[in-house]
Design a protein around this motif. Structure first.
Motif, PDB file in Angstrom:
ATOM      1  N   PHE A 272       0.839  -1.199   0.000  1.00  0.00           N
ATOM      2  CA  PHE A 272       0.000   0.000   0.000  1.00  0.00           C
ATOM      3  C   PHE A 272       0.873   1.248   0.000  1.00  0.00           C
ATOM      4  O   PHE A 272       2.060   1.196   0.350  1.00  0.00           O
ATOM      5  N   VAL A 273       0.291   2.359  -0.411  1.00  0.00           N
ATOM      6  CA  VAL A 273       1.024   3.616  -0.543  1.00  0.00           C
ATOM      7  C   VAL A 273       1.572   4.034   0.818  1.00  0.00           C
ATOM      8  O   VAL A 273       0.910   3.891   1.848  1.00  0.00           O
ATOM      9  N   HIS A 274       2.773   4.567   0.807  1.00  0.00           N
ATOM     10  CA  HIS A 274       3.461   4.914   2.048  1.00  0.00           C
ATOM     11  C   HIS A 274       2.627   5.807   2.960  1.00  0.00           C
ATOM     12  O   HIS A 274       2.201   6.896   2.566  1.00  0.00           O
ATOM     13  N   ASN A 275       2.366   5.289   4.151  1.00  0.00           N
ATOM     14  CA  ASN A 275       1.685   6.044   5.215  1.00  0.00           C
ATOM     15  C   ASN A 275       0.317   6.568   4.791  1.00  0.00           C
ATOM     16  O   ASN A 275      -0.195   7.514   5.397  1.00  0.00           O
ATOM     17  N   ASN A 276      -0.285   5.952   3.788  1.00  0.00           N
ATOM     18  CA  ASN A 276      -1.588   6.388   3.297  1.00  0.00           C
ATOM     19  C   ASN A 276      -2.635   5.423   3.822  1.00  0.00           C
ATOM     20  O   ASN A 276      -2.771   4.293   3.356  1.00  0.00           O
ATOM     21  N   MET A 277      -3.401   5.876   4.804  1.00  0.00           N
ATOM     22  CA  MET A 277      -4.378   5.007   5.446  1.00  0.00           C
ATOM     23  C   MET A 277      -5.573   4.721   4.545  1.00  0.00           C
ATOM     24  O   MET A 277      -6.218   3.681   4.672  1.00  0.00           O
ATOM     25  N   THR A 278      -5.876   5.630   3.625  1.00  0.00           N
ATOM     26  CA  THR A 278      -6.939   5.358   2.660  1.00  0.00           C
ATOM     27  C   THR A 278      -6.542   4.209   1.745  1.00  0.00           C
ATOM     28  O   THR A 278      -7.350   3.310   1.459  1.00  0.00           O
ATOM     29  N   SER A 279      -5.286   4.213   1.292  1.00  0.00           N
ATOM     30  CA  SER A 279      -4.794   3.120   0.458  1.00  0.00           C
ATOM     31  C   SER A 279      -4.793   1.805   1.228  1.00  0.00           C
ATOM     32  O   SER A 279      -5.173   0.756   0.687  1.00  0.00           O
ATOM     33  N   LEU A 280      -4.396   1.835   2.494  1.00  0.00           N
ATOM     34  CA  LEU A 280      -4.386   0.616   3.304  1.00  0.00           C
ATOM     35  C   LEU A 280      -5.794   0.060   3.473  1.00  0.00           C
ATOM     36  O   LEU A 280      -6.018  -1.155   3.337  1.00  0.00           O
ATOM     37  N   GLU A 281      -6.756   0.930   3.748  1.00  0.00           N
ATOM     38  CA  GLU A 281      -8.127   0.444   3.938  1.00  0.00           C
ATOM     39  C   GLU A 281      -8.697  -0.118   2.637  1.00  0.00           C
ATOM     40  O   GLU A 281      -9.412  -1.134   2.652  1.00  0.00           O
ATOM     41  N   LYS A 300      -5.883 -17.266   6.033  1.00  0.00           N
ATOM     42  CA  LYS A 300      -5.599 -17.832   7.344  1.00  0.00           C
ATOM     43  C   LYS A 300      -5.212 -16.740   8.342  1.00  0.00           C
ATOM     44  O   LYS A 300      -5.560 -16.802   9.522  1.00  0.00           O
ATOM     45  N   LYS A 301      -4.492 -15.754   7.854  1.00  0.00           N
ATOM     46  CA  LYS A 301      -4.050 -14.644   8.704  1.00  0.00           C
ATOM     47  C   LYS A 301      -3.684 -13.473   7.809  1.00  0.00           C
ATOM     48  O   LYS A 301      -3.127 -13.660   6.723  1.00  0.00           O
ATOM     49  N   ILE A 302      -3.995 -12.266   8.253  1.00  0.00           N
ATOM     50  CA  ILE A 302      -3.587 -11.043   7.563  1.00  0.00           C
ATOM     51  C   ILE A 302      -2.699 -10.249   8.510  1.00  0.00           C
ATOM     52  O   ILE A 302      -3.103  -9.942   9.637  1.00  0.00           O
ATOM     53  N   MET A 303      -1.497  -9.926   8.077  1.00  0.00           N
ATOM     54  CA  MET A 303      -0.553  -9.167   8.904  1.00  0.00           C
ATOM     55  C   MET A 303      -0.140  -7.892   8.185  1.00  0.00           C
ATOM     56  O   MET A 303       0.283  -7.932   7.032  1.00  0.00           O
ATOM     57  N   VAL A 304      -0.291  -6.772   8.852  1.00  0.00           N
ATOM     58  CA  VAL A 304       0.120  -5.470   8.327  1.00  0.00           C
ATOM     59  C   VAL A 304       1.475  -5.138   8.929  1.00  0.00           C
ATOM     60  O   VAL A 304       1.657  -5.178  10.155  1.00  0.00           O
ATOM     61  N   ARG A 321      -4.417   5.840  13.582  1.00  0.00           N
ATOM     62  CA  ARG A 321      -5.293   5.492  12.463  1.00  0.00           C
ATOM     63  C   ARG A 321      -5.177   4.011  12.119  1.00  0.00           C
ATOM     64  O   ARG A 321      -6.175   3.357  11.780  1.00  0.00           O
ATOM     65  N   ILE A 322      -3.956   3.456  12.195  1.00  0.00           N
ATOM     66  CA  ILE A 322      -3.764   2.026  11.923  1.00  0.00           C
ATOM     67  C   ILE A 322      -4.524   1.184  12.940  1.00  0.00           C
ATOM     68  O   ILE A 322      -5.150   0.168  12.590  1.00  0.00           O
ATOM     69  N   LEU A 323      -4.516   1.601  14.199  1.00  0.00           N
ATOM     70  CA  LEU A 323      -5.227   0.842  15.232  1.00  0.00           C
ATOM     71  C   LEU A 323      -6.743   0.919  15.042  1.00  0.00           C
ATOM     72  O   LEU A 323      -7.466  -0.025  15.361  1.00  0.00           O
ATOM     73  N   GLU A 324      -7.215   2.046  14.504  1.00  0.00           N
ATOM     74  CA  GLU A 324      -8.648   2.124  14.170  1.00  0.00           C
ATOM     75  C   GLU A 324      -9.004   1.087  13.113  1.00  0.00           C
ATOM     76  O   GLU A 324     -10.036   0.401  13.214  1.00  0.00           O
ATOM     77  N   LEU A 325      -8.157   0.975  12.093  1.00  0.00           N
ATOM     78  CA  LEU A 325      -8.398  -0.031  11.055  1.00  0.00           C
ATOM     79  C   LEU A 325      -8.240  -1.439  11.620  1.00  0.00           C
ATOM     80  O   LEU A 325      -8.947  -2.363  11.188  1.00  0.00           O
ATOM     81  N   LYS A 326      -7.337  -1.624  12.560  1.00  0.00           N
ATOM     82  CA  LYS A 326      -7.122  -2.944  13.153  1.00  0.00           C
ATOM     83  C   LYS A 326      -8.365  -3.419  13.903  1.00  0.00           C
ATOM     84  O   LYS A 326      -8.755  -4.590  13.837  1.00  0.00           O
ATOM     85  N   LYS A 327      -8.995  -2.517  14.631  1.00  0.00           N
ATOM     86  CA  LYS A 327     -10.221  -2.877  15.343  1.00  0.00           C
ATOM     87  C   LYS A 327     -11.352  -3.198  14.365  1.00  0.00           C
ATOM     88  O   LYS A 327     -12.213  -4.031  14.649  1.00  0.00           O
TER      89      LYS A 327
END
Length: 581
Positions: A272-281, A300-304, A321-327
């Motif tokens: 995903f694009v560097h530090n871009n949370m929209t791209s990660l989501e 089986k598992k997704i790891m960021v 923001r990453i932890l928001e997506l993690k939840k």
């Protein structure tokens, strides 16, 4: 040039025990040596506690270079590449004996046919004197460079002289790389414990167990495991955490060790694009909805995987923001804190400390000891279940060598100081963390106000100054060396080809006078090489008053008056503690 005989004689001469010298040690010389490695604190105002207000992090304000600079940068590389291929053509047909690796031989393809080989042969060699400069002594506040001479910029010879330079090229963030002080005194335990365990990891020691417990407490995890090499930490633990049928979502600027580990794991990899949370989501939504390729079964598992502090950009991961997506999406989070542990946070405990986040919300915290702690090796901190699994299945643990005992003593002493667990030096670790935070903000703000384009967040001790042109990259390095300042210049393949930069590595060992000296040198070199491309928005603008003076405002003036070096230095201490983005 130093002869091999002289070096051999030096190593063969017996070393006199401590205190055996007939000449007493001059206190003035001893103090000067200490200050040469770690500068004294000039004023209590040169301290700063890094905090993040509101639990979030805004993107740094970065100016784009003028179109003329972009165009001429591409033209410069085009000319270099064209001339390089022309020289290769001439060498292949008219001097095949001098360049045998350019032609196929005995049915095998040529060894020098890819772009990386071409870049090293025809482009990097033009600036070889800017890289791999040999050093000697302690890489503290100052570092001694061994002078070299060359006739072709390929083969270098030592001139037999040395130059002491202000060191902004080492990852000595907290200034623990010293020949004297509490950490150096702790390493004296080799007289009692020896040099190494002379065994692989099934053999352990009391000191190793203590260091692992200290790391776990420092980062707020249940358990930790220590490795002897930082690169192999990532490259060997990731295959133990994920395998075929799993997915790794990786930031596009992650370190090579993470990429190697991800490839060895056999898991699918998405970037995903560097530090871009929209791209990660967007990636998360797509891979979760589609499942595995062909079968469309659930993963089986997704790891960021992200870095706490990116070494080439000077940016921090947007952990809240990453932890928001993690939840929301329930993935496993892996953070590489090689550069952030000890370097950021109000107590120097990394990104979780910086954002005031509970470390329990991050599944795996990895870090190294080569930066803030002045040692070598790496660690992984996580729950006890994960650590126990890694001890049994990780190749770096099962087959790797244990860290050397003097290295463990250095790590233990540095961690105690950072965690404020050293009763003999209370508060020293916190002072170093606050000095580093102030120095980072002061230098970054000064460079922005002088007109340079600087990447990264304000609290980052990594300060990339953009150069763009390949010729200006080498000229900047050489001009700074003439002023006895060591800096690192970075280009392809560590960065995109057109984004060459100089990278300043700030340390708690630096004083404000050191940073003023760097600003003065950058101002002179920047004017001579025409490197000041910024509009000044990132450093706060000057607003004219009725009385003719100026004040600082946010981002509401298009054409501000140019900051002078005197104004930058006079207002830097106060304004470095403000936020301009």
């Amino acid at each position: 040039m130093v002869s091999l005989l002289a070096v051999t004689r030096c190593f063969n001469e017996p070393v006199a025990p401590a205190g055996a010298s007939d000449q007493p040690i001059d206190p003035a010389e001893k103090l000067a040596k200490q200050h040469d490695e770690f500068g004294p604190l000039g004023d209590v105002s040169h301290l700063y506690t890094s905090v993040v207000s509101g639990g979030g992090m805004a993107d740094p304000v970065i100016d784009d270079p003028p179109y003329f600079i972009v165009l001429t940068t591409y033209i410069s590389f085009f000319v270099l590449i064209f001339l390089g291929h022309f020289h290769d053509f001439i060498a292949r047909w008219f001097r095949p004996h001098a360049y045998p690796y350019l032609n196929p031989r005995n049915g095998y393809a040529s060894l020098g046919d890819d772009f990386e080989s071409f870049y090293i042969r025809r482009m990097k060699r033009r600036v070889n004197d800017c890289f791999e400069r040999p050093t000697t002594g302690v890489p503290g506040r100052h570092v001694v460079l061994l002078d070299r001479v060359t006739s072709d910029n390929i083969k270098f010879h030592l001139a037999g002289t040395a130059t002491s330079t202000l060191n902004l090229s080492s990852y000595n963030y907290l200034g623990f790389a010293r020949s004297e002080g509490p950490c150096a005194n702790a390493v004296e335990t080799i007289r009692r414990d020896g040099i190494s365990l002379a065994e692989t990891y099934p053999c352990t020691s009391k000191l190793l167990v203590e260091v692992e417990d200290q790391i776990a407490r420092l980062v707020g995890k249940e358990a930790a495991i220590v490795f002897s090499i930082g690169f192999s930490t990532n490259s060997t633990i990731i295959p133990c955490l994920v395998d075929a049928g799993c997915l790794i979502l990786s930031d596009e600027l992650n370190h090579a060790s993470i990429r190697v580990g991800a490839r060895l794991s056999g898991a699918a990899i998405e970037v995903f694009v560097h530090n871009n949370m929209t791209s990660l989501e967007e990636r998360l939504r797509q891979v979760i909805s589609q499942g595995q390729p062909r079968t469309h079964r659930p993963w089986k598992k997704i790891m960021v995987t992200v870095e706490g502090l990116f070494s080439m950009e000077g940016t921090m991961c947007n952990l809240p923001r990453i932890l928001e997506l993690k939840k929301k999406y329930k993935f496993c989070l892996f953070i590489d804190e090689a550069h952030s542990i000890g370097a950021i946070g109000s107590q120097g405990r990394g990104v979780c400390d910086y954002f005031k986040v509970d470390p329990a919300e991050v599944d795996i915290l990895m870090g190294t000891f080569t930066k803030s702690f002045g040692a070598n090796g790496g660690y992984v901190a996580a729950s006890k279940v994960i650590i126990d699994k890694l001890r049994c299945t990780n190749a770096g643990q099962v087959h790797g060598e244990a860290p050397a005992l003097p290295i463990l003593a250095q790590i233990s002493s540095a961690v105690r100081l950072v965690a404020d667990e050293d009763s003999l030096h209370p508060g020293q670790g916190l002072e170093r963390v606050q000095r580093l935070a102030f120095n980072s903000r002061y230098l970054r703000l000064g460079l922005k106000r002088l007109g340079f384009i600087v990447y990264g967040h304000d609290d980052s001790p990594i300060v990339p100054l953009m150069l763009y042109h390949p010729a200006k990259m080498s000229a900047f390095s050489r001009e700074m060396l003439r002023r006895k300042i060591s800096v690192v210049v970075v280009t392809y393949p560590a960065t995109p080809l057109e984004l060459s930069r100089a990278r300043f590595c700030v340390s708690a060992a630096h004083t404000k006078d050191d940073l003023d000296r760097v600003l003065k040198a950058c101002d002179e070199v920047g004017e001579a090489l025409q490197l000041k491309f910024s509009s000044g928005r990132a450093g706060g603008l000057k607003e004219p008053r009725l009385d003719g003076s100026t004040s600082t405002c946010k981002l509401n003036i298009i054409e501000p008056p140019r900051w002078t070096l005197t104004e930058v230095i006079e207002r830097g201490v106060r304004d470095a503690k403000l936020a301009f983005y």
